[in-house]
Design an enzyme around this catalytic site. Structure first.
Site, PDB file in Angstrom:
ATOM      1  N   ASN A 173       0.837  -1.280  -0.073  1.00  0.00           N
ATOM      2  CA  ASN A 173      -0.203  -0.161  -0.089  1.00  0.00           C
ATOM      3  C   ASN A 173       0.838   1.412   0.059  1.00  0.00           C
ATOM      4  OD1 ASN A 173      -2.225  -1.731  -0.201  1.00  0.00           O
ATOM      5  ND2 ASN A 173      -2.818  -1.570   2.290  1.00  0.00           N
ATOM      6  N   ASN A 193      -3.172  -0.498  -3.869  1.00  0.00           N
ATOM      7  CA  ASN A 193      -4.591  -1.026  -3.916  1.00  0.00           C
ATOM      8  C   ASN A 193      -5.597   0.247  -4.872  1.00  0.00           C
ATOM      9  OD1 ASN A 193      -6.405   0.452  -2.238  1.00  0.00           O
ATOM     10  ND2 ASN A 193      -5.504  -0.758  -0.491  1.00  0.00           N
ATOM     11  N   HIS A 327     -11.527  -8.479   5.837  1.00  0.00           N
ATOM     12  CA  HIS A 327     -10.338  -9.245   6.084  1.00  0.00           C
ATOM     13  C   HIS A 327     -10.605  -9.887   7.413  1.00  0.00           C
ATOM     14  CE1 HIS A 327      -8.674  -7.939   2.573  1.00  0.00           C
ATOM     15  NE2 HIS A 327      -8.442  -6.812   2.907  1.00  0.00           N
TER      16      HIS A 327
END
Ligand SMILES: *[C@@H]1O[C@H](CO)[C@@H](O)[C@H](O)[C@H]1NC(C)=O
Ligand SMILES: *[C@@H]1O[C@H](CO)[C@@H](O)[C@H](O)[C@H]1NC(C)=O
Ligand SMILES: *[C@@H]1O[C@H](CO)[C@@H](O)[C@H](O)[C@H]1NC(C)=O
Ligand SMILES: *[C@@H]1O[C@H](CO)[C@@H](O)[C@H](O)[C@H]1NC(C)=O
Ligand SMILES: *[C@@H]1O[C@H](CO)[C@@H](O)[C@H](O)[C@H]1NC(C)=O
Length: 358
Positions: A173, A193, A327
Protein backbone atom coordinates in the site's frame (compact mmCIF):
# COMPACT_ATOMS: atom_id res chain seq x y z
CA UNK A 1 55.53 -25.58 61.52
CA UNK A 2 54.43 -28.95 60.12
CA UNK A 3 51.00 -28.50 61.72
CA UNK A 4 50.69 -25.04 60.26
CA UNK A 5 51.32 -26.30 56.71
CA UNK A 6 48.89 -29.16 57.26
CA UNK A 7 46.33 -26.68 58.58
CA UNK A 8 46.72 -24.44 55.52
CA UNK A 9 46.41 -27.42 53.19
CA UNK A 10 43.21 -28.62 54.86
CA UNK A 11 41.74 -25.11 54.77
CA UNK A 12 42.42 -24.51 51.10
CA UNK A 13 41.15 -27.98 50.28
CA UNK A 14 37.89 -27.21 52.02
CA UNK A 15 37.62 -23.86 50.28
CA UNK A 16 38.27 -25.49 46.94
CA UNK A 17 35.57 -28.10 47.44
CA UNK A 18 33.11 -25.48 48.63
CA UNK A 19 33.79 -23.47 45.46
CA UNK A 20 33.46 -26.57 43.29
CA UNK A 21 30.18 -27.63 44.89
CA UNK A 22 28.90 -24.08 44.57
CA UNK A 23 29.84 -23.95 40.93
CA UNK A 24 28.26 -27.31 40.29
CA UNK A 25 25.04 -26.19 41.93
CA UNK A 26 24.99 -23.06 39.82
CA UNK A 27 25.47 -25.05 36.64
CA UNK A 28 22.85 -27.54 37.68
CA UNK A 29 20.37 -24.74 38.43
CA UNK A 30 21.16 -23.14 35.07
CA UNK A 31 20.72 -26.50 33.37
CA UNK A 32 17.39 -27.14 35.11
CA UNK A 33 16.24 -23.62 34.23
CA UNK A 34 17.04 -24.12 30.59
CA UNK A 35 15.42 -27.56 30.51
CA UNK A 36 12.33 -26.07 32.11
CA UNK A 37 12.32 -23.15 29.68
CA UNK A 38 12.71 -25.46 26.69
CA UNK A 39 9.82 -27.55 27.96
CA UNK A 40 7.66 -24.43 28.44
CA UNK A 41 8.50 -23.25 24.93
CA UNK A 42 7.62 -26.62 23.48
CA UNK A 43 4.28 -26.74 25.32
CA UNK A 44 3.48 -23.22 24.16
CA UNK A 45 4.24 -24.05 20.51
CA UNK A 46 2.14 -27.21 20.70
CA UNK A 47 -0.74 -25.29 22.21
CA UNK A 48 -0.66 -22.54 19.58
CA UNK A 49 -0.39 -24.99 16.70
CA UNK A 50 -3.57 -26.78 17.79
CA UNK A 51 -5.69 -23.60 18.13
CA UNK A 52 -8.36 -23.49 15.43
CA UNK A 53 -9.84 -20.01 15.77
CA UNK A 54 -9.38 -16.61 17.43
CA UNK A 55 -13.08 -16.36 18.25
CA UNK A 56 -13.68 -16.08 22.01
CA UNK A 57 -9.93 -15.88 22.65
CA UNK A 58 -8.92 -13.53 25.48
CA UNK A 59 -6.55 -11.17 23.65
CA UNK A 60 -4.71 -10.11 26.83
CA UNK A 61 -3.91 -13.75 27.61
CA UNK A 62 -3.04 -14.47 23.99
CA UNK A 63 -0.67 -11.46 23.96
CA UNK A 64 1.02 -12.85 27.05
CA UNK A 65 1.57 -16.16 25.25
CA UNK A 66 2.92 -14.46 22.16
CA UNK A 67 5.26 -12.50 24.39
CA UNK A 68 6.54 -15.74 25.92
CA UNK A 69 6.86 -17.31 22.47
CA UNK A 70 8.91 -14.34 21.24
CA UNK A 71 11.32 -15.01 24.13
CA UNK A 72 11.71 -18.64 23.08
CA UNK A 73 14.54 -19.39 20.64
CA UNK A 74 13.33 -19.75 17.05
CA UNK A 75 14.87 -22.46 14.90
CA UNK A 76 14.23 -23.18 11.24
CA UNK A 77 12.57 -26.57 10.80
CA UNK A 78 13.40 -27.72 7.29
CA UNK A 79 10.75 -30.45 7.33
CA UNK A 80 7.92 -28.00 8.00
CA UNK A 81 9.33 -25.33 5.72
CA UNK A 82 9.60 -27.73 2.78
CA UNK A 83 6.16 -29.16 3.43
CA UNK A 84 4.45 -25.75 3.24
CA UNK A 85 6.60 -24.67 0.34
CA UNK A 86 5.85 -27.74 -1.70
CA UNK A 87 2.13 -27.51 -0.97
CA UNK A 88 2.02 -23.85 -1.97
CA UNK A 89 4.05 -24.57 -5.06
CA UNK A 90 1.81 -27.40 -6.22
CA UNK A 91 -1.41 -25.49 -5.57
CA UNK A 92 -0.53 -21.97 -6.63
CA UNK A 93 2.94 -21.77 -8.20
CA UNK A 94 3.92 -18.17 -7.45
CA UNK A 95 7.16 -18.62 -9.36
CA UNK A 96 5.09 -19.11 -12.48
CA UNK A 97 1.91 -17.14 -11.91
CA UNK A 98 2.01 -14.55 -9.17
CA UNK A 99 1.64 -11.94 -11.91
CA UNK A 100 0.20 -11.91 -15.41
CA UNK A 101 3.09 -12.49 -17.83
CA UNK A 102 3.49 -13.31 -21.50
CA UNK A 103 4.77 -16.72 -20.47
CA UNK A 104 1.65 -17.70 -18.51
CA UNK A 105 -0.93 -15.98 -20.72
CA UNK A 106 -1.95 -16.24 -24.37
CA UNK A 107 -2.93 -13.34 -26.52
CA UNK A 108 -6.74 -13.15 -26.82
CA UNK A 109 -7.37 -15.46 -23.86
CA UNK A 110 -9.59 -14.04 -21.13
CA UNK A 111 -8.74 -13.50 -17.47
CA UNK A 112 -11.41 -14.21 -14.86
CA UNK A 113 -11.54 -11.69 -12.00
CA UNK A 114 -10.86 -13.46 -8.70
CA UNK A 115 -13.32 -11.42 -6.61
CA UNK A 116 -16.04 -11.17 -9.30
CA UNK A 117 -15.98 -14.50 -11.05
CA UNK A 118 -18.58 -13.52 -13.64
CA UNK A 119 -16.33 -10.74 -14.92
CA UNK A 120 -13.76 -11.42 -17.61
CA UNK A 121 -11.14 -9.39 -19.42
CA UNK A 122 -9.73 -10.27 -22.80
CA UNK A 123 -5.94 -10.03 -23.14
CA UNK A 124 -6.04 -7.85 -26.23
CA UNK A 125 -3.05 -6.40 -28.03
CA UNK A 126 -2.93 -3.32 -25.75
CA UNK A 127 -2.92 -5.38 -22.54
CA UNK A 128 -0.46 -7.92 -23.98
CA UNK A 129 2.01 -5.14 -24.59
CA UNK A 130 1.85 -4.09 -20.95
CA UNK A 131 2.89 -7.55 -19.72
CA UNK A 132 6.41 -8.56 -18.66
CA UNK A 133 7.92 -11.67 -20.22
CA UNK A 134 8.22 -13.68 -16.98
CA UNK A 135 8.02 -13.44 -13.19
CA UNK A 136 11.40 -12.08 -12.03
CA UNK A 137 12.44 -15.09 -9.90
CA UNK A 138 12.10 -18.87 -9.69
CA UNK A 139 11.18 -21.23 -6.84
CA UNK A 140 13.61 -20.88 -3.94
CA UNK A 141 15.85 -18.51 -5.87
CA UNK A 142 15.75 -15.88 -3.13
CA UNK A 143 17.57 -16.40 0.13
CA UNK A 144 16.41 -14.13 2.95
CA UNK A 145 13.13 -12.25 2.40
CA UNK A 146 11.49 -9.61 4.58
CA UNK A 147 7.75 -9.06 4.29
CA UNK A 148 6.93 -5.74 5.93
CA UNK A 149 3.34 -5.21 7.04
CA UNK A 150 2.17 -1.76 8.07
CA UNK A 151 1.16 -2.50 11.67
CA UNK A 152 1.67 0.11 14.40
CA UNK A 153 3.84 -2.50 16.16
CA UNK A 154 6.71 -1.33 13.91
CA UNK A 155 6.72 2.09 15.56
CA UNK A 156 9.92 2.44 17.64
CA UNK A 157 10.88 -1.15 16.76
CA UNK A 158 14.37 -0.38 15.40
CA UNK A 159 13.80 -3.15 12.84
CA UNK A 160 15.08 -1.06 9.90
CA UNK A 161 18.62 -2.43 9.81
CA UNK A 162 17.41 -6.02 9.99
CA UNK A 163 14.87 -5.44 7.22
CA UNK A 164 17.43 -3.75 4.95
CA UNK A 165 19.71 -6.73 5.53
CA UNK A 166 17.31 -9.03 3.62
CA UNK A 167 17.91 -9.98 -0.02
CA UNK A 168 14.36 -9.20 -1.03
CA UNK A 169 11.95 -6.80 0.68
CA UNK A 170 8.19 -6.75 0.10
CA UNK A 171 6.01 -3.82 1.24
CA UNK A 172 2.34 -2.85 0.93
CA UNK A 173 0.00 0.00 0.00
CA UNK A 174 2.76 2.48 -0.87
CA UNK A 175 3.82 2.48 2.79
CA UNK A 176 6.20 5.37 3.48
CA UNK A 177 9.81 4.46 4.25
CA UNK A 178 11.04 7.73 5.68
CA UNK A 179 10.97 6.25 9.21
CA UNK A 180 13.93 4.19 8.13
CA UNK A 181 15.17 3.42 11.64
CA UNK A 182 12.07 1.33 12.21
CA UNK A 183 11.16 0.03 8.75
CA UNK A 184 14.27 0.32 6.58
CA UNK A 185 14.36 1.61 3.01
CA UNK A 186 15.14 -1.36 0.77
CA UNK A 187 12.15 -2.25 -1.41
CA UNK A 188 11.95 -4.87 -4.16
CA UNK A 189 8.21 -5.32 -4.43
CA UNK A 190 5.47 -2.95 -3.32
CA UNK A 191 1.71 -2.99 -3.78
CA UNK A 192 -0.91 -0.27 -4.10
CA UNK A 193 -4.63 -0.93 -4.03
CA UNK A 194 -7.04 0.55 -6.56
CA UNK A 195 -9.13 2.47 -4.03
CA UNK A 196 -5.97 4.05 -2.66
CA UNK A 197 -5.06 5.16 -6.20
CA UNK A 198 -8.55 6.51 -6.91
CA UNK A 199 -8.54 8.47 -3.67
CA UNK A 200 -4.93 9.66 -3.56
CA UNK A 201 -4.24 10.23 -7.27
CA UNK A 202 -7.56 10.98 -8.95
CA UNK A 203 -6.27 12.65 -12.10
CA UNK A 204 -3.29 10.56 -13.12
CA UNK A 205 -3.51 11.28 -16.84
CA UNK A 206 -3.09 15.02 -16.44
CA UNK A 207 -1.30 15.13 -13.12
CA UNK A 208 1.04 12.15 -12.60
CA UNK A 209 3.55 14.21 -10.58
CA UNK A 210 2.45 13.30 -7.02
CA UNK A 211 2.48 9.55 -7.74
CA UNK A 212 5.82 9.76 -9.56
CA UNK A 213 7.26 11.58 -6.57
CA UNK A 214 5.92 9.03 -4.05
CA UNK A 215 7.29 6.19 -6.19
CA UNK A 216 10.73 7.77 -6.53
CA UNK A 217 11.78 6.57 -3.06
CA UNK A 218 11.29 2.90 -3.96
CA UNK A 219 14.19 2.62 -6.41
CA UNK A 220 13.92 -0.25 -8.86
CA UNK A 221 11.03 -2.03 -7.06
CA UNK A 222 8.19 -3.70 -8.95
CA UNK A 223 4.81 -2.10 -8.28
CA UNK A 224 2.27 -4.93 -8.04
CA UNK A 225 -1.40 -4.05 -8.56
CA UNK A 226 -4.79 -5.75 -8.16
CA UNK A 227 -5.97 -4.96 -11.68
CA UNK A 228 -8.16 -8.05 -12.11
CA UNK A 229 -9.79 -8.61 -8.72
CA UNK A 230 -12.70 -6.14 -8.85
CA UNK A 231 -14.02 -4.49 -12.02
CA UNK A 232 -13.58 -0.98 -10.64
CA UNK A 233 -9.85 -1.61 -10.12
CA UNK A 234 -8.79 -2.21 -13.71
CA UNK A 235 -8.90 1.34 -14.99
CA UNK A 236 -6.92 3.00 -12.13
CA UNK A 237 -4.25 0.29 -12.39
CA UNK A 238 -3.89 0.81 -16.14
CA UNK A 239 -3.63 4.56 -15.53
CA UNK A 240 -0.81 3.96 -13.06
CA UNK A 241 0.95 1.81 -15.66
CA UNK A 242 0.74 4.52 -18.32
CA UNK A 243 1.59 7.39 -15.96
CA UNK A 244 4.76 5.73 -14.66
CA UNK A 245 5.78 4.60 -18.12
CA UNK A 246 5.37 8.08 -19.53
CA UNK A 247 7.42 9.51 -16.66
CA UNK A 248 10.11 6.86 -17.32
CA UNK A 249 10.30 5.86 -13.63
CA UNK A 250 12.60 3.01 -12.62
CA UNK A 251 9.72 0.89 -11.35
CA UNK A 252 7.93 -1.66 -13.49
CA UNK A 253 4.19 -1.95 -13.02
CA UNK A 254 2.89 -5.54 -12.91
CA UNK A 255 -0.52 -7.09 -12.22
CA UNK A 256 -1.48 -9.90 -9.82
CA UNK A 257 -2.68 -12.94 -11.75
CA UNK A 258 -6.29 -13.53 -10.67
CA UNK A 259 -5.87 -17.33 -11.01
CA UNK A 260 -3.04 -17.23 -8.49
CA UNK A 261 -5.17 -15.30 -6.00
CA UNK A 262 -8.10 -17.63 -6.50
CA UNK A 263 -5.97 -20.73 -5.88
CA UNK A 264 -4.35 -19.13 -2.84
CA UNK A 265 -7.76 -18.29 -1.44
CA UNK A 266 -8.82 -21.94 -1.79
CA UNK A 267 -5.54 -23.08 -0.21
CA UNK A 268 -6.08 -21.03 2.96
CA UNK A 269 -9.79 -21.83 3.04
CA UNK A 270 -8.87 -25.50 3.28
CA UNK A 271 -6.77 -24.52 6.29
CA UNK A 272 -9.56 -22.69 8.07
CA UNK A 273 -9.53 -19.16 6.63
CA UNK A 274 -13.14 -17.93 6.48
CA UNK A 275 -13.15 -14.20 5.67
CA UNK A 276 -14.50 -13.01 2.29
CA UNK A 277 -11.00 -12.19 1.13
CA UNK A 278 -7.35 -12.69 2.08
CA UNK A 279 -5.40 -9.56 2.93
CA UNK A 280 -2.62 -8.56 0.54
CA UNK A 281 -0.23 -9.21 3.46
CA UNK A 282 -1.36 -12.83 3.68
CA UNK A 283 -1.11 -13.22 -0.10
CA UNK A 284 2.48 -12.04 -0.29
CA UNK A 285 3.56 -13.81 2.92
CA UNK A 286 2.43 -17.00 1.12
CA UNK A 287 4.35 -16.01 -1.99
CA UNK A 288 7.48 -15.44 0.09
CA UNK A 289 7.08 -18.80 1.81
CA UNK A 290 7.17 -20.42 -1.61
CA UNK A 291 9.96 -18.48 -3.29
CA UNK A 292 12.33 -17.63 -0.40
CA UNK A 293 14.67 -19.82 1.66
CA UNK A 294 14.00 -17.77 4.81
CA UNK A 295 10.94 -15.65 5.46
CA UNK A 296 10.86 -12.90 8.10
CA UNK A 297 7.62 -11.04 8.79
CA UNK A 298 7.56 -7.59 10.37
CA UNK A 299 4.62 -5.32 11.20
CA UNK A 300 2.10 -8.18 11.33
CA UNK A 301 0.21 -7.70 14.60
CA UNK A 302 -3.51 -6.94 14.29
CA UNK A 303 -4.28 -5.89 17.87
CA UNK A 304 -4.53 -2.39 19.38
CA UNK A 305 -2.10 -3.05 22.25
CA UNK A 306 1.52 -4.21 22.01
CA UNK A 307 3.00 -7.13 23.99
CA UNK A 308 3.48 -4.87 27.03
CA UNK A 309 -0.11 -3.57 26.81
CA UNK A 310 0.80 -0.13 25.41
CA UNK A 311 -1.60 1.44 22.89
CA UNK A 312 -0.58 1.17 19.23
CA UNK A 313 -1.64 3.23 16.21
CA UNK A 314 -3.28 1.25 13.36
CA UNK A 315 -0.28 1.71 11.07
CA UNK A 316 3.30 2.68 11.81
CA UNK A 317 2.77 5.80 9.70
CA UNK A 318 -0.80 6.84 10.57
CA UNK A 319 -3.76 5.93 12.73
CA UNK A 320 -6.39 5.37 10.04
CA UNK A 321 -8.31 2.17 10.73
CA UNK A 322 -8.57 -0.58 8.09
CA UNK A 323 -11.80 -2.14 6.94
CA UNK A 324 -12.41 -5.16 9.15
CA UNK A 325 -15.31 -6.03 6.94
CA UNK A 326 -13.29 -7.76 4.21
CA UNK A 327 -10.42 -9.41 6.06
CA UNK A 328 -10.08 -11.42 9.25
CA UNK A 329 -6.73 -10.17 10.46
CA UNK A 330 -6.64 -12.01 13.83
CA UNK A 331 -7.44 -15.32 12.08
CA UNK A 332 -4.72 -14.70 9.50
CA UNK A 333 -2.32 -13.80 12.29
CA UNK A 334 -3.04 -17.12 14.00
CA UNK A 335 -2.16 -19.00 10.78
CA UNK A 336 1.12 -17.10 10.52
CA UNK A 337 1.89 -17.62 14.21
CA UNK A 338 1.41 -21.34 13.66
CA UNK A 339 3.94 -21.29 10.82
CA UNK A 340 6.29 -19.47 13.20
CA UNK A 341 5.72 -22.07 15.93
CA UNK A 342 6.52 -24.85 13.48
CA UNK A 343 9.75 -23.18 12.41
CA UNK A 344 8.62 -22.58 8.81
CA UNK A 345 8.97 -18.78 8.95
CA UNK A 346 9.87 -16.20 11.57
CA UNK A 347 7.48 -13.55 12.86
CA UNK A 348 8.93 -10.50 14.57
CA UNK A 349 6.52 -8.88 17.02
CA UNK A 350 8.05 -6.07 19.04
CA UNK A 351 11.50 -4.46 18.97
CA UNK A 352 14.26 -6.06 16.92
CA UNK A 353 17.53 -6.94 18.61
CA UNK A 354 20.42 -4.91 17.27
CA UNK A 355 22.35 -7.85 15.85
CA UNK A 356 20.44 -9.31 12.92
CA UNK A 357 20.16 -13.10 12.88
CA UNK A 358 22.35 -14.49 10.09
C1 LIG B 1 10.80 -30.53 12.79
O1 LIG B 1 9.49 -30.86 13.18
C2 LIG B 1 9.18 -32.24 13.16
C3 LIG B 1 7.70 -32.45 13.41
O2 LIG B 1 7.23 -31.63 14.45
C4 LIG B 1 10.03 -32.91 14.20
O3 LIG B 1 9.79 -34.30 14.21
C5 LIG B 1 11.51 -32.66 13.87
O4 LIG B 1 12.33 -33.21 14.89
C6 LIG B 1 11.79 -31.18 13.75
N1 LIG B 1 13.14 -31.01 13.23
C7 LIG B 1 14.02 -30.20 13.83
C8 LIG B 1 15.36 -30.10 13.16
O5 LIG B 1 13.75 -29.57 14.82
C1 LIG C 1 5.21 -24.13 -11.88
O1 LIG C 1 5.53 -23.38 -13.03
C2 LIG C 1 6.77 -23.71 -13.63
C3 LIG C 1 7.04 -22.72 -14.75
O2 LIG C 1 6.03 -22.72 -15.69
C4 LIG C 1 6.69 -25.14 -14.16
O3 LIG C 1 7.92 -25.52 -14.72
C5 LIG C 1 6.35 -26.06 -12.96
O4 LIG C 1 6.17 -27.36 -13.43
C6 LIG C 1 5.11 -25.59 -12.25
N1 LIG C 1 4.97 -26.38 -11.04
C7 LIG C 1 3.84 -27.00 -10.71
C8 LIG C 1 3.88 -27.79 -9.43
O5 LIG C 1 2.83 -26.92 -11.38
C1 LIG D 1 -6.38 -11.89 -31.52
O1 LIG D 1 -7.62 -11.43 -32.01
C2 LIG D 1 -7.46 -10.44 -33.03
C3 LIG D 1 -8.83 -9.88 -33.38
O2 LIG D 1 -9.86 -10.82 -33.13
C4 LIG D 1 -6.77 -11.06 -34.24
O3 LIG D 1 -6.61 -10.09 -35.27
C5 LIG D 1 -5.40 -11.58 -33.80
O4 LIG D 1 -4.76 -12.25 -34.88
C6 LIG D 1 -5.53 -12.52 -32.62
N1 LIG D 1 -4.18 -12.82 -32.13
C7 LIG D 1 -3.78 -14.05 -31.85
C8 LIG D 1 -2.35 -14.22 -31.41
O5 LIG D 1 -4.52 -15.00 -31.93
C1 LIG E 1 7.14 10.76 5.45
O1 LIG E 1 6.30 10.37 4.37
C2 LIG E 1 4.93 10.63 4.59
C3 LIG E 1 4.15 10.05 3.44
O2 LIG E 1 4.88 10.01 2.27
C4 LIG E 1 4.72 12.14 4.73
O3 LIG E 1 3.36 12.40 4.95
C5 LIG E 1 5.55 12.63 5.90
O4 LIG E 1 5.46 14.05 5.99
C6 LIG E 1 7.02 12.25 5.73
N1 LIG E 1 7.74 12.59 6.94
C7 LIG E 1 8.96 13.13 6.92
C8 LIG E 1 9.57 13.42 8.25
O5 LIG E 1 9.55 13.40 5.88
C1 LIG F 1 7.34 5.89 19.86
O1 LIG F 1 8.16 6.90 20.41
C2 LIG F 1 7.58 8.20 20.39
C3 LIG F 1 8.60 9.18 20.89
O2 LIG F 1 9.20 8.73 22.05
C4 LIG F 1 6.28 8.20 21.20
O3 LIG F 1 5.67 9.46 21.13
C5 LIG F 1 5.34 7.14 20.65
O4 LIG F 1 4.18 7.05 21.44
C6 LIG F 1 6.01 5.78 20.60
N1 LIG F 1 5.12 4.85 19.94
C7 LIG F 1 4.88 3.61 20.39
C8 LIG F 1 3.92 2.79 19.62
O5 LIG F 1 5.42 3.16 21.40
Amino acid sequence: MRYLILFILVCSGTLLSITLIDNYQHQRDGFLDSVQKRLQCRRLREKLVTMTTMKKVDIALFSQEVRELMNCPWRLNLTHRELHRTELWSCCNASDRLMVTRQNTNQNQSLTYDAEKWRKRKVDQALWEMLPQTVPWSKGSLSRCAVVGSGGILQNSSCGAEIDNADYVIRFNLAPINKSYDVGVKTDLITANPSQINKGYPDLQRNPGPLVEVMSVYGHAHLLLHAFSFGFGTSPCFKVYHALRKACTQQKVVFFHPDYLLKLDKFWRRRGQRAPRLSTGMMLASTALEICEQVHLYGFWPFPLDLSQNTLPHHYYDNVGPSHFMHAMPEEFLLLLQLHSQGALQLHVGPCTLTPTP
